[in-house]
Design an enzyme around this catalytic site. Structure first.
Site, PDB file in Angstrom:
ATOM      1  N   ARG A   1      -4.006 -15.418   6.800  1.00  0.00           N
ATOM      2  CA  ARG A   1      -3.423 -16.228   5.730  1.00  0.00           C
ATOM      3  C   ARG A   1      -4.352 -17.383   5.411  1.00  0.00           C
ATOM      4  O   ARG A   1      -5.079 -17.869   6.268  1.00  0.00           O
ATOM      5  CB  ARG A   1      -2.048 -16.757   6.119  1.00  0.00           C
ATOM      6  CG  ARG A   1      -2.006 -17.749   7.287  1.00  0.00           C
ATOM      7  CD  ARG A   1      -2.245 -19.176   6.879  1.00  0.00           C
ATOM      8  NE  ARG A   1      -1.914 -20.120   7.963  1.00  0.00           N
ATOM      9  CZ  ARG A   1      -2.536 -21.261   8.155  1.00  0.00           C
ATOM     10  NH1 ARG A   1      -3.555 -21.599   7.393  1.00  0.00           N
ATOM     11  NH2 ARG A   1      -2.156 -22.078   9.115  1.00  0.00           N
TER      12      ARG A   1
ATOM     13  N   GLU B   1       4.823 -25.578   3.591  1.00  0.00           N
ATOM     14  CA  GLU B   1       3.926 -26.632   4.075  1.00  0.00           C
ATOM     15  C   GLU B   1       2.811 -26.930   3.065  1.00  0.00           C
ATOM     16  O   GLU B   1       2.355 -28.066   2.933  1.00  0.00           O
ATOM     17  CB  GLU B   1       3.347 -26.231   5.433  1.00  0.00           C
ATOM     18  CG  GLU B   1       2.423 -27.271   6.010  1.00  0.00           C
ATOM     19  CD  GLU B   1       2.023 -26.979   7.453  1.00  0.00           C
ATOM     20  OE1 GLU B   1       2.843 -26.390   8.194  1.00  0.00           O
ATOM     21  OE2 GLU B   1       0.905 -27.344   7.828  1.00  0.00           O
TER      22      GLU B   1
ATOM     23  N   ARG C   1      -0.268 -18.351  20.310  1.00  0.00           N
ATOM     24  CA  ARG C   1       1.092 -18.763  19.941  1.00  0.00           C
ATOM     25  C   ARG C   1       2.070 -17.701  20.424  1.00  0.00           C
ATOM     26  O   ARG C   1       1.662 -16.622  20.809  1.00  0.00           O
ATOM     27  CB  ARG C   1       1.218 -18.906  18.419  1.00  0.00           C
ATOM     28  CG  ARG C   1       0.316 -19.982  17.842  1.00  0.00           C
ATOM     29  CD  ARG C   1       0.491 -20.109  16.348  1.00  0.00           C
ATOM     30  NE  ARG C   1      -0.275 -21.242  15.839  1.00  0.00           N
ATOM     31  CZ  ARG C   1      -0.222 -21.699  14.589  1.00  0.00           C
ATOM     32  NH1 ARG C   1       0.586 -21.117  13.732  1.00  0.00           N
ATOM     33  NH2 ARG C   1      -0.928 -22.725  14.202  1.00  0.00           N
TER      34      ARG C   1
ATOM     35  N   CYS D   1      -1.847 -30.395   6.202  1.00  0.00           N
ATOM     36  CA  CYS D   1      -2.120 -30.652   7.624  1.00  0.00           C
ATOM     37  C   CYS D   1      -3.625 -30.605   7.868  1.00  0.00           C
ATOM     38  O   CYS D   1      -4.283 -29.640   7.473  1.00  0.00           O
ATOM     39  CB  CYS D   1      -1.419 -29.613   8.500  1.00  0.00           C
ATOM     40  SG  CYS D   1      -1.660 -29.890  10.267  1.00  0.00           S
TER      41      CYS D   1
ATOM     42  N   ARG E   1       0.792 -20.262   0.486  1.00  0.00           N
ATOM     43  CA  ARG E   1       0.294 -19.619   1.689  1.00  0.00           C
ATOM     44  C   ARG E   1       0.081 -18.176   1.282  1.00  0.00           C
ATOM     45  O   ARG E   1       1.046 -17.471   0.952  1.00  0.00           O
ATOM     46  CB  ARG E   1       1.320 -19.712   2.836  1.00  0.00           C
ATOM     47  CG  ARG E   1       1.423 -21.128   3.445  1.00  0.00           C
ATOM     48  CD  ARG E   1       0.136 -21.493   4.129  1.00  0.00           C
ATOM     49  NE  ARG E   1       0.102 -22.805   4.750  1.00  0.00           N
ATOM     50  CZ  ARG E   1       0.396 -23.060   6.023  1.00  0.00           C
ATOM     51  NH1 ARG E   1       0.837 -22.106   6.809  1.00  0.00           N
ATOM     52  NH2 ARG E   1       0.267 -24.280   6.504  1.00  0.00           N
TER      53      ARG E   1
ATOM     54  N   THR F   1      -5.241 -29.777  10.334  1.00  0.00           N
ATOM     55  CA  THR F   1      -5.689 -28.626  11.127  1.00  0.00           C
ATOM     56  C   THR F   1      -6.113 -27.465  10.233  1.00  0.00           C
ATOM     57  O   THR F   1      -6.816 -26.565  10.681  1.00  0.00           O
ATOM     58  CB  THR F   1      -4.580 -28.092  12.060  1.00  0.00           C
ATOM     59  OG1 THR F   1      -3.477 -27.646  11.256  1.00  0.00           O
ATOM     60  CG2 THR F   1      -4.118 -29.144  13.028  1.00  0.00           C
TER      61      THR F   1
ATOM     62  N   GLU G   1       4.220 -20.328  15.606  1.00  0.00           N
ATOM     63  CA  GLU G   1       4.085 -21.674  16.131  1.00  0.00           C
ATOM     64  C   GLU G   1       5.379 -22.164  16.783  1.00  0.00           C
ATOM     65  O   GLU G   1       6.467 -21.947  16.252  1.00  0.00           O
ATOM     66  CB  GLU G   1       3.738 -22.588  14.948  1.00  0.00           C
ATOM     67  CG  GLU G   1       3.324 -23.958  15.368  1.00  0.00           C
ATOM     68  CD  GLU G   1       2.725 -24.724  14.193  1.00  0.00           C
ATOM     69  OE1 GLU G   1       3.127 -24.492  13.051  1.00  0.00           O
ATOM     70  OE2 GLU G   1       1.839 -25.549  14.468  1.00  0.00           O
TER      71      GLU G   1
ATOM     72  N   ARG H   1      -5.992 -18.874   8.828  1.00  0.00           N
ATOM     73  CA  ARG H   1      -5.644 -18.491  10.187  1.00  0.00           C
ATOM     74  C   ARG H   1      -5.647 -16.968  10.219  1.00  0.00           C
ATOM     75  O   ARG H   1      -4.839 -16.317   9.561  1.00  0.00           O
ATOM     76  CB  ARG H   1      -4.272 -19.033  10.581  1.00  0.00           C
ATOM     77  CG  ARG H   1      -4.026 -19.015  12.089  1.00  0.00           C
ATOM     78  CD  ARG H   1      -2.771 -19.775  12.464  1.00  0.00           C
ATOM     79  NE  ARG H   1      -1.595 -18.956  12.308  1.00  0.00           N
ATOM     80  CZ  ARG H   1      -1.121 -18.110  13.220  1.00  0.00           C
ATOM     81  NH1 ARG H   1      -1.714 -17.980  14.398  1.00  0.00           N
ATOM     82  NH2 ARG H   1      -0.036 -17.390  12.989  1.00  0.00           N
TER      83      ARG H   1
END
Ligand code: ARG
Length: 336
Positions: free
Chosen positions: A110, A209, A291, A255, A213, A257, A296, A264
């Site tokens: 993703r 988020e 994970r 975020c 995505r 990260t 998560e 990811r």
């Protein structure tokens, strides 16, 4: 606002010193993002690993004295570094790490994207969120062939369908407490939803988020196939939408990260005969993150782990996927 007490061991707690706080406490971005927007989640969730979210693209400049050290600590990416992207599947030279399908159940890649010149989740308002949804759905509706699909707004979905989609890893979970505290869940479920192709190998989540995505997934371990589908979709979408992007930090995400590739790349891998500590040690040695089965903040069930690249910034997409392939090979070797 006075200097807040920050509990826990998050990167926020480490880097929001009284000096940094003083330098940033009166700053505000074009969209009205202030320091309290960035740090709310980390303050309310002392178990945060990171603890901050950016409220818009400009946050990464205006609040750099806090965000740059966090970015350096997470990605090993310094203020002088420049991110480079490589979304060309022809450059990916990896073999299927599990051609017989003995360990890897599925592969999922993703990327996160946000629209250029729009505020992010912490400060976006209802009208802007709906504008983003409309623009994105319009672009998605032009996708051809295998990528063509349908958009389902969350508000029109019944509970049973939602539950089923979440369990099949096709839909985000509601009520993430980190996002909740960061202000992302305002007006829920308005303008949230999911786009899915027929085969459910290509999906896009809207306004969770990040505004997008974009997800490519399938059974098995054919990384190249999954990446090719994703790259094809991204090219078509980039012709219709302009994403938030920085020369230095790559694709901009709420975020820190997720900056850079915002990617990811993960496998669901079944390793019932390896101890969890061993799985984690091998993964870590290959720059990977482990994970639980449902992503998560969940636990591994039945020896099924979600293994993915940890670093997303300062590596290209092709490099990150290659790293995943090597780590997965090592895990399979260890599992015999
Ligand atoms: N904000 C949370 C924390 O600091 C999650 C960070 C990474 N995960 C994510 N979905 N962005 O622990």
């Amino acid at each position: 606002m006075s200097y807040p007490k920050i509990e826990g061991a998050s990167l926020l707690a480490r880097f929001l010193t009284p000096e940094v706080f003083d330098a940033l406490k009166d700053r505000e971005t074009y969209f009205g993002v202030r320091l309290e927007h960035l740090i709310a989640s980390g303050i309310q969730n002392p178990d945060s690993a990171i603890g901050v979210y950016a409220g818009d693209e400009e946050s990464y400049e205006v609040f750099a004295p806090l965000l740059d050290p966090i970015i350096a600590a997470y990605h090993g990416f310094g203020p002088e570094d420049r991110h480079a992207s490589d979304l060309d599947p022809a450059h990916l030279e990896v073999e299927n790490p599990d051609p017989e399908g003995r360990f890897v159940l599925s592969t999922r890649i993703r990327v996160a994207r946000n629209l250029c010149c729009f505020p992010f989740g912490p400060v976006i308002d209802r009208r802007e969120r709906r504008m983003a949804e409309r623009a994105i759905v319009r672009a998605l509706s032009t996708l051809p062939g295998e990528l063509a699909g349908e958009y389902q707004p969350l508000s029109a979905m019944d509970e049973a369908t939602k539950k089923q989609l979440v369990e099949a890893h096709l839909l985000f979970k509601a009520e993430d407490r980190f996002l909740e505290a960061g202000g992302f869940n305002r007006d829920w479920p308005d303008a949230r939803g999911v786009f899915m192709n027929k085969a459910r190998t290509f999906l896009v989540w809207l306004n969770e988020e990040d505004q997008l995505r974009i997800i490519s997934m399938e059974r098995g371990a054919d990384l190249k196939s999954v990446f090719s589908r994703l790259a094809r979709a991204l090219k078509l979408l980039e012709a219709r939408l302009t994403f938030a992007y920085s020369e230095r930090l790559g694709y901009l995400t709420s975020c820190p990260t997720n900056l850079g590739t915002a990617m990811r790349a993960s496998v669901h891998i079944r390793l019932p005969h390896l101890a969890e500590d061993e799985v984690k040690a091998i993964a870590r040695a290959h720059g990977l993150q482990v994970r639980g089965t449902h992503g998560e903040h969940t636990e591994a069930e039945g020896g099924v782990y979600d293994v993915s690249n940890k670093r997303r910034l300062g590596v290209t997409e092709v490099e990150a996927i290659t790293q995943l392939a090597k780590g997965v090979q090592a895990l399979i070797q260890a599992a015999g």
